[in-house]
Design a protein around this motif. Structure first.
Motif, PDB file in Angstrom:
ATOM      1  N   THR A   1      -2.386  -3.737   6.652  1.00 22.92           N
ATOM      2  CA  THR A   1      -2.933  -2.689   5.572  1.00 22.92           C
ATOM      3  C   THR A   1      -1.877  -2.456   4.684  1.00 22.92           C
ATOM      4  OG1 THR A   1      -4.004  -1.544   7.568  1.00 22.92           O
ATOM      5  CG2 THR A   1      -3.516  -0.309   5.628  1.00 22.92           C
ATOM      6  N   LYS A   2      -0.565  -2.274   5.142  1.00 24.78           N
ATOM      7  CA  LYS A   2       0.546  -2.284   4.225  1.00 24.78           C
ATOM      8  C   LYS A   2       0.820  -3.613   3.286  1.00 24.78           C
ATOM      9  CE  LYS A   2       5.043   0.261   4.070  1.00 24.78           C
ATOM     10  NZ  LYS A   2       5.713   1.011   4.791  1.00 24.78           N
TER      11      LYS A   2
ATOM     12  N   VAL B   1      -2.302   2.992  15.526  1.00 29.49           N
ATOM     13  CA  VAL B   1      -2.878   1.647  15.366  1.00 29.49           C
ATOM     14  C   VAL B   1      -1.809   0.584  15.748  1.00 29.49           C
ATOM     15  CG1 VAL B   1      -2.444   1.081  13.012  1.00 29.49           C
ATOM     16  CG2 VAL B   1      -4.635   0.998  13.827  1.00 29.49           C
TER      17      VAL B   1
ATOM     18  N   ALA C   1      -2.242  -4.633  12.796  1.00 29.81           N
ATOM     19  CA  ALA C   1      -3.278  -4.002  11.874  1.00 29.81           C
ATOM     20  C   ALA C   1      -2.455  -3.247  10.622  1.00 29.81           C
ATOM     21  CB  ALA C   1      -4.351  -3.057  12.693  1.00 29.81           C
ATOM     22  N   SER C   2      -1.377  -2.347  11.197  1.00 32.84           N
ATOM     23  CA  SER C   2      -0.687  -1.658  10.411  1.00 32.84           C
ATOM     24  C   SER C   2       0.039  -2.357   9.360  1.00 32.84           C
ATOM     25  CB  SER C   2       0.342  -0.656  11.544  1.00 32.84           C
ATOM     26  OG  SER C   2       1.431  -0.294  10.720  1.00 32.84           O
TER      27      SER C   2
ATOM     28  N   VAL D   1      -9.745  -1.015   8.900  1.00 35.16           N
ATOM     29  CA  VAL D   1      -9.348  -1.332  10.165  1.00 35.16           C
ATOM     30  C   VAL D   1     -10.204  -0.903  10.985  1.00 35.16           C
ATOM     31  CG1 VAL D   1      -7.650  -0.707  11.764  1.00 35.16           C
ATOM     32  CG2 VAL D   1      -6.701  -1.321   9.546  1.00 35.16           C
TER      33      VAL D   1
ATOM     34  N   VAL E   1     -10.186   3.208   9.931  1.00 33.43           N
ATOM     35  CA  VAL E   1      -9.702   3.712   8.716  1.00 33.43           C
ATOM     36  C   VAL E   1     -10.020   2.480   7.563  1.00 33.43           C
ATOM     37  CG1 VAL E   1      -7.604   4.217   7.138  1.00 33.43           C
ATOM     38  CG2 VAL E   1      -7.624   4.851   9.534  1.00 33.43           C
ATOM     39  N   PHE E   2     -10.396   3.110   6.451  1.00 35.86           N
ATOM     40  CA  PHE E   2     -10.815   2.517   5.187  1.00 35.86           C
ATOM     41  C   PHE E   2      -9.938   2.477   4.221  1.00 35.86           C
ATOM     42  CE2 PHE E   2     -14.806  -0.196   3.305  1.00 35.86           C
ATOM     43  CZ  PHE E   2     -13.932  -1.012   2.724  1.00 35.86           C
ATOM     44  N   VAL E   3      -8.987   1.661   3.825  1.00 30.16           N
ATOM     45  CA  VAL E   3      -7.948   2.089   2.661  1.00 30.16           C
ATOM     46  C   VAL E   3      -8.636   1.226   1.270  1.00 30.16           C
ATOM     47  CG1 VAL E   3      -5.938   1.953   1.589  1.00 30.16           C
ATOM     48  CG2 VAL E   3      -5.981   2.245   4.033  1.00 30.16           C
TER      49      VAL E   3
ATOM     50  N   SER F   1      -0.709   4.275   4.286  1.00 34.04           N
ATOM     51  CA  SER F   1      -0.079   3.533   5.201  1.00 34.04           C
ATOM     52  C   SER F   1      -0.008   4.319   6.650  1.00 34.04           C
ATOM     53  CB  SER F   1       1.157   2.966   4.798  1.00 34.04           C
ATOM     54  OG  SER F   1       1.912   2.393   5.910  1.00 34.04           O
TER      55      SER F   1
ATOM     56  N   VAL G   1      -8.442  -2.726   2.567  1.00 31.97           N
ATOM     57  CA  VAL G   1      -8.148  -3.101   4.119  1.00 31.97           C
ATOM     58  C   VAL G   1      -9.086  -2.047   4.763  1.00 31.97           C
ATOM     59  CG1 VAL G   1      -6.735  -3.399   6.073  1.00 31.97           C
ATOM     60  CG2 VAL G   1      -6.068  -4.083   3.847  1.00 31.97           C
TER      61      VAL G   1
ATOM     62  N   THR H   1      -3.113   5.125   8.116  1.00 33.09           N
ATOM     63  CA  THR H   1      -3.817   3.911   8.820  1.00 33.09           C
ATOM     64  C   THR H   1      -3.267   4.101  10.428  1.00 33.09           C
ATOM     65  OG1 THR H   1      -4.022   2.683   6.876  1.00 33.09           O
ATOM     66  CG2 THR H   1      -4.401   1.614   8.780  1.00 33.09           C
ATOM     67  N   LYS H   2      -2.032   4.121  10.285  1.00 36.20           N
ATOM     68  CA  LYS H   2      -1.361   4.262  11.584  1.00 36.20           C
ATOM     69  C   LYS H   2      -1.404   5.359  12.658  1.00 36.20           C
ATOM     70  CE  LYS H   2       2.945   2.197  13.116  1.00 36.20           C
ATOM     71  NZ  LYS H   2       4.189   1.493  12.714  1.00 36.20           N
TER      72      LYS H   2
ATOM     73  N   VAL I   1       0.885  -1.166  -0.069  1.00 31.40           N
ATOM     74  CA  VAL I   1       0.067  -0.121  -0.086  1.00 31.40           C
ATOM     75  C   VAL I   1       0.737   1.183  -0.027  1.00 31.40           C
ATOM     76  CG1 VAL I   1      -0.519   0.742   2.430  1.00 31.40           C
ATOM     77  CG2 VAL I   1      -2.240   0.339   0.870  1.00 31.40           C
TER      78      VAL I   1
END
Lengths: 158, 158
Positions: free
Chosen positions: B139-140, B131, B135-136, B148, A146-148, A136, B146, A139-140, A131
């Protein structure tokens, strides 16, 4: 057994720019906001770091670019209204910084206080599994759900 | 203007364990799968790295622990069926590895091929903005969209 109560989100923030991944994120956010009756924040960050030194010296350039961004945000707002979102529930946010993801996490989110951030991410050929660094980072550090939404670049151009 | 067509997901994978964040992720995944008529994969990873050296030497311990996991997955499957998901559309996956997030990204996802991964993440007091590393990582590296879903630990116990 346990009870299933899917969480609903009251305040959705979606990040938009010119890329096709942003379109996918925006479309999803609008659909979700309509279904859940959520407030919808649409944010775009004017990236000051993409401006080169000559452009930076030329005040008209920067000015126009931010104006373009504001015009584009208005188009997104209008698209959301056309889709059926109550205009009173829409907030358009144009902000600027040299690192858009950080600006969103550290400035826009604490101010708008969404419970869900929706962003897009393009899978690039050759690096299709990982991603993007912006998505990224968010999200963190968003401090919220969070929706990616990933878009495959190849699919868009085939 | 542009047309708004929110993306729908055909194959959702949700990661579950004992934590309240997994419950929130599961509830959301089930609600979404029902609404979209999606296939639903429910995955739990037997964490081999949380087993200490004495437990590792005791084969019964590990065995029981994986059995418990399989029993719990069955409960999740039943809950999804009770909620209205077609049993034929549900896949229960119990796998094991010492790094659950890596196992999901590198083994479960290539096999199950979901277009959306839903995972939970708990906000811990003192570190509520960042996060979790699992999960992180996912996502990556999931190579798919994704979601979360964050749960605030404090809110759960107040």
């Amino acid at each position: 057994m346990f009870e299933i109560k899917p969480k609903t989100f009251h305040k959705i923030l979606v990040g938009v720019d010119d890329a096709p991944d942003a379109r996918a994120a925006f479309a999803y956010a609008v659909g979700k906001a309509k279904r859940d009756g959520s407030e919808l924040g649409i944010v775009s960050i004017h990236e000051t770091n993409t401006v080169n030194v000559f452009q930076a010296l030329d005040k008209d350039y920067v000015h126009t670019s931010r104006q373009d961004l504001e015009k584009r945000i208005d188009e997104y707002v209008q698209a959301a209204i056309d889709y059926g979102i109550d205009p009173k529930k829409i907030t358009a946010i144009v902000d600027e910084g040299d690192r858009p993801a950080e600006r969103i996490c550290n400035h826009v989110i604490p101010e708008f206080q969404p419970d869900l951030l929706i962003v897009g991410s393009i899978s690039k050929p050759g690096n299709r599994k990982v991603v993007g660094s912006q998505a990224s980072y968010m999200t963190k550090h968003a401090g919220t759900s969070v929706f990616v939404i990933r878009t495959e670049e190849i699919r868009d151009y085939q």
